[in-house]
Design a protein around this motif. Sequence first.
Motif, short mmCIF file in Angstrom:
data_model
loop_
_atom_site.label_atom_id
_atom_site.label_comp_id
_atom_site.label_asym_id
_atom_site.label_seq_id
_atom_site.Cartn_x
_atom_site.Cartn_y
_atom_site.Cartn_z
N VAL A 156 -3.26 6.43 -3.18
CA VAL A 156 -4.57 7.11 -2.76
C VAL A 156 -4.59 8.37 -2.93
CG1 VAL A 156 -5.13 5.23 -1.36
CG2 VAL A 156 -3.65 6.72 -0.32
N ASP A 184 -9.95 7.33 0.27
CA ASP A 184 -9.51 6.35 -0.64
C ASP A 184 -8.67 5.11 -0.12
OD1 ASP A 184 -11.02 7.40 -2.71
OD2 ASP A 184 -9.06 8.28 -3.85
N TYR A 185 -8.89 3.99 -0.55
CA TYR A 185 -7.92 3.10 -0.05
C TYR A 185 -7.45 1.95 -1.02
CZ TYR A 185 -12.05 -0.07 0.21
OH TYR A 185 -12.85 -0.80 -0.22
N ARG A 186 -6.13 1.31 -0.56
CA ARG A 186 -5.83 0.21 -1.31
C ARG A 186 -5.08 -1.04 -0.72
NH1 ARG A 186 -5.75 -0.33 -7.01
NH2 ARG A 186 -5.40 1.84 -7.90
N ASN A 218 -5.94 7.13 2.30
CA ASN A 218 -5.78 8.73 2.09
C ASN A 218 -6.74 9.15 3.64
OD1 ASN A 218 -6.37 11.42 1.93
ND2 ASN A 218 -5.56 11.30 -0.13
#
Length: 177
Positions: free
Chosen positions: A53, A58-60, A89
């Motif tokens: 990220v 942002d993400y995953r 993040n």
Amino acid sequence: MSCKASILCRSLAVTIVAGLLFISCNSVNDDVIPSIPVYLNLTSASLWNTYGVAGYGDYRIFVKELRQPSNFAYTEQTSTGFGGVLLVNGTNPFSLEAGVPMAYDLACPVERRSDVRVKMQISELFPVAVCPVCGSHFDVVERGGSPLDGPALADNLGLRRFECRQGAYGGFLIINY
């Protein structure tokens, strides 16, 4: 009451209220989800550039049993906790360092089931994690998975956090023992 005494009383009241707010902010229960091992190795620069990220917010999502993301090379050593790993993040609420990876278990602490996972939802400023069952919202970008509303806020339940260790080659290792 004299003016000095009145100022002293107001000052004391502000200090007490600030202290109570500080204590309540640090009393989120984030360990109701079982502490299952996590080992997500994104320590190489190429893995981090692909699966990490980079931008604020942002993400995953990583769930080994669902092979999510589908193109990630899960190994025997890889483990993604109770409900999966949410990598974001954001800001570390303990050090106030911004733009760092933060990792959480995807399982909702209210529902306490591995198959009830929070979903990311875009809010006005940044994404929040939302439980599709109980409706609780969690701040995963700036408040370390703390509840924002719903039953999680009423019970002061936060998302379980995992450790993000910087690797030697530009990426991070996400772990929980």
